[in-house]
Write an enzyme that holds these catalytic residues in place. Structure first.
Site, PDB file in Angstrom:
ATOM      1  N   ARG A 107      -6.462  -9.272  -0.584  1.00 51.13           N
ATOM      2  CA  ARG A 107      -6.055  -8.448  -1.738  1.00 51.13           C
ATOM      3  C   ARG A 107      -7.210  -8.491  -2.717  1.00 51.13           C
ATOM      4  NH1 ARG A 107      -0.507  -8.373  -5.139  1.00 51.13           N
ATOM      5  NH2 ARG A 107      -0.057  -7.057  -3.346  1.00 51.13           N
ATOM      6  N   HIS A 134      -2.340   0.646  -0.833  1.00 53.35           N
ATOM      7  CA  HIS A 134      -1.491  -0.519  -0.523  1.00 53.35           C
ATOM      8  C   HIS A 134      -0.702  -0.210   0.751  1.00 53.35           C
ATOM      9  CE1 HIS A 134       0.572  -4.178  -0.967  1.00 53.35           C
ATOM     10  NE2 HIS A 134       1.296  -3.951  -2.053  1.00 53.35           N
ATOM     11  N   GLN A 137       2.588  -2.182   1.952  1.00 52.30           N
ATOM     12  CA  GLN A 137       3.777  -1.835   1.180  1.00 52.30           C
ATOM     13  C   GLN A 137       4.456  -0.602   1.765  1.00 52.30           C
ATOM     14  OE1 GLN A 137       5.226  -3.385  -1.608  1.00 52.30           O
ATOM     15  NE2 GLN A 137       6.842  -1.978  -1.005  1.00 52.30           N
ATOM     16  N   ASP A 225       6.459   3.255  -9.654  1.00 51.33           N
ATOM     17  CA  ASP A 225       5.757   1.968  -9.696  1.00 51.33           C
ATOM     18  C   ASP A 225       5.368   1.734 -11.150  1.00 51.33           C
ATOM     19  OD1 ASP A 225       4.368  -0.362  -9.032  1.00 51.33           O
ATOM     20  OD2 ASP A 225       2.664   0.672  -8.126  1.00 51.33           O
ATOM     21  N   CYS A 266       7.951  -0.738  -5.326  1.00 53.02           N
ATOM     22  CA  CYS A 266       7.333  -1.837  -4.566  1.00 53.02           C
ATOM     23  C   CYS A 266       7.548  -3.187  -5.234  1.00 53.02           C
ATOM     24  CB  CYS A 266       5.844  -1.561  -4.392  1.00 53.02           C
ATOM     25  SG  CYS A 266       4.918  -1.551  -5.942  1.00 53.02           S
ATOM     26  N   ARG A 294       8.728  -6.150   3.856  1.00 55.46           N
ATOM     27  CA  ARG A 294       7.304  -6.513   3.874  1.00 55.46           C
ATOM     28  C   ARG A 294       7.072  -7.541   4.976  1.00 55.46           C
ATOM     29  NH1 ARG A 294       4.217  -5.942  -0.690  1.00 55.46           N
ATOM     30  NH2 ARG A 294       2.562  -6.599   0.723  1.00 55.46           N
TER      31      ARG A 294
HETATM   32  N1   CP Z   1       4.720  -5.230  -3.936  1.00 51.85           N
HETATM   33  C1   CP Z   1       3.773  -6.190  -3.917  1.00 51.85           C
HETATM   34  O1   CP Z   1       2.727  -6.084  -3.266  1.00 51.85           O
HETATM   35  O2   CP Z   1       4.103  -7.295  -4.652  1.00 51.85           O
HETATM   36  P1   CP Z   1       3.178  -8.542  -5.008  1.00 51.85           P
HETATM   37  O3   CP Z   1       2.142  -8.056  -6.001  1.00 51.85           O
HETATM   38  O4   CP Z   1       4.113  -9.544  -5.590  1.00 51.85           O
HETATM   39  O5   CP Z   1       2.509  -9.026  -3.762  1.00 51.85           O
HETATM   40  N1  NVA Z   2       0.277  -0.555  -8.494  1.00 51.81           N
HETATM   41  C1  NVA Z   2       0.505  -1.977  -8.581  1.00 51.81           C
HETATM   42  C2  NVA Z   2       1.142  -2.484  -7.328  1.00 51.81           C
HETATM   43  C3  NVA Z   2       1.486  -3.936  -7.344  1.00 51.81           C
HETATM   44  C4  NVA Z   2       2.092  -4.424  -6.065  1.00 51.81           C
HETATM   45  C5  NVA Z   2      -0.800  -2.695  -8.875  1.00 51.81           C
HETATM   46  O1  NVA Z   2      -1.809  -2.380  -8.250  1.00 51.81           O
HETATM   47  O2  NVA Z   2      -0.800  -3.530  -9.770  1.00 51.81           O
END
Ligand code: CP
Ligand code: NVA
Length: 308
Positions: A107, A134, A137, A225, A266, A294
């Protein structure tokens, strides 16, 4: 060896195979305690590195648990505590980690970091979120929709709010899984045009409608989101909130979609900003199924990466 970098760069049939495998694996667990290993232990003797340069609850826990259920082991690494955060190159990090582990999930911020990791690693790399997409997700989201409503192909999915990373993967998935997609939000926060063009090139509708009430007519699924993502500067918070307020998903907006339209997010959510608690906790919300899935979807992704 397969890396899972994005939905639009992965073969359609392979994506379908992963969703179907995820559902089979979920059903096979049959509600056993979460720590019970899967009968076949496909990741036996495999070591997986989980690298986080941004915070995470779901991605971290679901990947870690998924590997353990499949009989493998994990190392959870924070970008800040690695030499990666202190000047070592991504390419060198990728080559070093490839000598220790069988699979890398990362990530990160820039998509370029993910791509460089994949280029230099000699083991598969999984995208656990970048500023741009993502995909894990959205694999879980497609699985969740189909569990509740059957095939997603031919359905109408509406995204209301910020055209962000999760939105981009939803648009890619429209093309790959064959559903129509409508984005509604302010023009300053539109999703990237390449994603919309990709979906259209696969023969589905991918459109922008500024009016949220018009956008959700006939929707089978409404998604939103956070209005401020992890890579967005906090200084932009107030401006974004002002721009996005009219795109909140509330009961009035859900009332304009199909009567059985599902709601997804998400998570993490900011209750009563992008979505009201009434919708999040309402009868059409499947947010916690998404979070659970997930686990199952990523287990299928990892098996596909490793060919096991
Ligand atoms: N939805 C998601 O990726 O959550 P986290 O940021 O908690 O991993
Ligand atoms: N759009 C959000 C998703 C988190 C899972 C971010 O990137 O912070």
């Amino acid at each position: 060896m397969n890396s899972f970098l994005d939905i639009h760069t992965t073969d359609k049939a392979e994506l379908r195979g992963m969703i179907d495998a995820a559902r089979r694996m979920k059903n096979a667990r049959n509600g056993q305690p979460k720590g019970t290993p899967d009968a076949d232990a496909p990741l036996k003797n495999r070591m997986v590195a989980l690298i986080f340069e941004k915070p995470s609850t779901r991605t971290r826990v679901s990947f870690d648990l998924g590997v353990r259920q499949m009989g493998g082991q994990t190392m959870v690494l924070s970008g800040k505590e690695m030499q990666l955060g202190h000047g070592e190159t991504i390419a060198d990090t990728a080559r070093v980690l490839s000598r220790y582990v069988d699979l890398i999930m990362i990530r990160t911020f820039e998509e370029a970091t993910l791509l460089e990791m994949a280029e230099y690693a000699s083991v598969p790399v999984i995208n656990g979120l970048t500023n741009r997409t993502h995909p894990c997700q959205v694999m879980a989201d497609v699985m969740t929709f189909e569990e509740h409503r059957g095939p997603i192909a031919g359905r109408k999915v509406v995204w209301s709010g910020d055209g962000n990373n999760v939105c981009a993967s939803m648009i890619h998935a429209a093309g790959q899984f064959g559903y129509d997609f409508t984005f509604t939000g302010p023009s300053t926060l539109d999703p990237e045009s390449e994603a919309l063009e990709f979906a259209r090139a696969q023969g589905v509708q991918a459109i922008v409608e500024r009016d949220p009430v018009k956008a959700v007519q006939g929707a089978d699924l409404v998604v939103t989101d956070t209005w401020v993502s992890m890579h967005d500067p906090q200084s932009a918070r107030e401006r974004r909130h002002n721009q996005l307020r009219g795109y909140q998903v509330n009961e009035a907006l859900m009332g304009q979609a199909k009567a059985d339209a599902l709601f997804m997010h998400c998570l993490p959510a900011h209750r009563d900003d992008e979505v009201t608690s009434a919708v999040m906790d309402g009868p059409n919300s499947v947010i916690f199924d998404e979070a659970e899935n997930r686990l199952h979807a990523q287990k299928a992704v990892m098996r596909w990466c490793l060919g096991v």
